[in-house]
Scaffold this active site. Structure first.
Site, PDB file in Angstrom:
ATOM      1  N   ASN A  42      20.402  -7.280  -1.716  1.00  0.00           N
ATOM      2  CA  ASN A  42      19.887  -8.462  -2.425  1.00  0.00           C
ATOM      3  C   ASN A  42      19.772  -8.207  -3.926  1.00  0.00           C
ATOM      4  O   ASN A  42      20.091  -9.078  -4.743  1.00  0.00           O
ATOM      5  CB  ASN A  42      18.521  -8.878  -1.866  1.00  0.00           C
ATOM      6  N   HIS A  55      15.762  -6.983   8.396  1.00  0.00           N
ATOM      7  CA  HIS A  55      15.176  -6.831   7.055  1.00  0.00           C
ATOM      8  C   HIS A  55      14.243  -7.995   6.684  1.00  0.00           C
ATOM      9  O   HIS A  55      13.085  -7.804   6.362  1.00  0.00           O
ATOM     10  CB  HIS A  55      16.291  -6.759   6.004  1.00  0.00           C
ATOM     11  N   ASP A  56      14.772  -9.217   6.716  1.00  0.00           N
ATOM     12  CA  ASP A  56      14.038 -10.368   6.169  1.00  0.00           C
ATOM     13  C   ASP A  56      12.790 -10.708   6.978  1.00  0.00           C
ATOM     14  O   ASP A  56      11.814 -11.236   6.425  1.00  0.00           O
ATOM     15  CB  ASP A  56      14.962 -11.588   6.106  1.00  0.00           C
ATOM     16  N   ASN A  83      24.847 -13.400   1.779  1.00  0.00           N
ATOM     17  CA  ASN A  83      25.557 -12.888   2.971  1.00  0.00           C
ATOM     18  C   ASN A  83      26.898 -13.592   3.140  1.00  0.00           C
ATOM     19  O   ASN A  83      27.898 -12.994   3.495  1.00  0.00           O
ATOM     20  CB  ASN A  83      24.697 -13.095   4.220  1.00  0.00           C
ATOM     21  N   ASP A  94      17.940 -13.415   8.123  1.00  0.00           N
ATOM     22  CA  ASP A  94      17.281 -14.576   7.509  1.00  0.00           C
ATOM     23  C   ASP A  94      16.939 -15.602   8.594  1.00  0.00           C
ATOM     24  O   ASP A  94      15.862 -16.193   8.598  1.00  0.00           O
ATOM     25  CB  ASP A  94      18.196 -15.267   6.499  1.00  0.00           C
ATOM     26  N   ASP A 142      19.509 -16.573   2.401  1.00  0.00           N
ATOM     27  CA  ASP A 142      20.978 -16.586   2.504  1.00  0.00           C
ATOM     28  C   ASP A 142      21.394 -16.361   3.965  1.00  0.00           C
ATOM     29  O   ASP A 142      22.093 -15.410   4.295  1.00  0.00           O
ATOM     30  CB  ASP A 142      21.617 -15.547   1.578  1.00  0.00           C
TER      31      ASP A 142
END
Ligand code: RIB
Ligand code: CA
Length: 303
Positions: free
Chosen positions: A164, A231-232, A39, A15, A10
């Site tokens: 998420n 994070h991703d 997002n 990302d 997303d």
């Protein structure tokens, strides 16, 4: 041996960084990018994925997915990722077209054509849940799901839930109960491996990719004086350097109602599932190694 993966995303600033690493690392064979509302809306996440594919002159296909969660109303994170989802850098505007099939169809086709592939969801798990509901036969063809999401500790949407999973807890429960082995790349490590101010400062000096990532990352609202949460990107770091991450096997359930909706509950003593486990939870990470790797990865990109 390259690692065959599909990313369900997303974008979204972190990302975008994760997609950048996956497209450019020779040890990863990124077969497909699917997009989901998270997002920002799925039209925007799809456009952002296409911008990245075009930026790297890649022919990786992009398929658009779910516009909203299975049951919950859609709630974006534009306050963190900006209205566009990927602000701060002017990308080429001659974008490729998305596939003329849905994310679920594209996922099924890609999985059946690439046996024992790894799924890497970095947004809500709506597309994956729909896939498993419509085409359960794909499950045995998936080696593992390396999913950004969840937390054994503090959440970022409520004190219990991470974005998420919180966005679509019903989808997350379907995925965690699917029987496909899961690696939970949750806030327990992603809030430790922050991109430090020193790393951020280096990015624009490396190459055009470093400048692009710097220019979008500085807009990421998930930041503190200690650094910015990527994070991703931790999913890709896990795939390439599992030795830098500590995991613990346990059964993880997902709360789908009540004040703890979206909580990933770990059976840490194995007391409630007869010792059965469905997840390897990432519980610790070498944050210095993550930063060193992040800069090295970008510095090796030819653009
Ligand atoms: O909680 C962090 C997750 O929510 C990341 O995937 C970020 O991109 C947002 O989607
Ligand atoms: Ca994401």
């Amino acid at each position: 041996m390259t690692i065959k993966i599909i990313m369900d995303t997303d974008p979204g600033i972190d990302d975008a960084a994760a997609i950048t690493m996956a497209i450019n690392d020779d040890n990863i064979d990124l077969k497909l990018i699917t997009t989901v509302a998270g997002n920002v809306t799925v039209d925007k996440t799809t456009k952002n994925a296409l911008k990245l594919v075009r930026f790297f002159n890649s022919d990786i296909p992009v398929a658009a997915g779910a516009k909203q969660p299975l049951i919950k109303p859609f709630e974006d994170a534009a306050r963190i990722h900006g209205e566009s989802g990927m602000p701060g850098y002017v990308f080429p505007d001659d974008l490729p077209k998305p596939m003329d099939k849905t994310a679920v169809e594209a996922l099924r086709d890609a999985i059946m054509a690439n046996d024992q592939i790894t799924l890497v969801p970095t947004g809500s798990y709506t597309n994956i849940a729909l896939l498993f509901s419509e085409y359960p036969e794909v499950k045995s063809h998936i080696e593992r799901i390396v999913a950004m999401g969840g937390t054994l500790g503090y959440g970022n949407m409520t004190s219990a839930a991470e974005f998420n999973v919180f966005t679509d807890p019903h989808a997350a429960r379907i995925v965690y109960n699917s029987g496909v082995p899961i690696v939970m790349v949750g806030l327990d490590i992603t809030m430790k491996a922050l991109l430090t101010p020193e790393s951020l400062e280096k990015l624009p000096t490396l190459n055009e990719t470093g400048k692009m990532l710097h220019d979008i990352i500085i807009h990421d609202g998930d930041n503190s004086d200690k650094g910015i949460a990527m994070h991703d990107v931790n999913t890709i770091f896990y795939l390439l350097h599992p030795e830098a991450i500590t995991t613990e096997k346990m059964w993880v359930d997902v709360q789908t109602e009540g004040p703890a909706m979206g909580e990933t509950v770990g059976d840490i003593r194995g007391a409630y599932h007869n010792g059965k486990t469905n997840t390897a939870v990432c519980v610790d990470i070498d944050a210095a190694e993550f930063n060193k790797w992040f800069i090295e990865e970008v510095s090796h990109i030819s653009k």
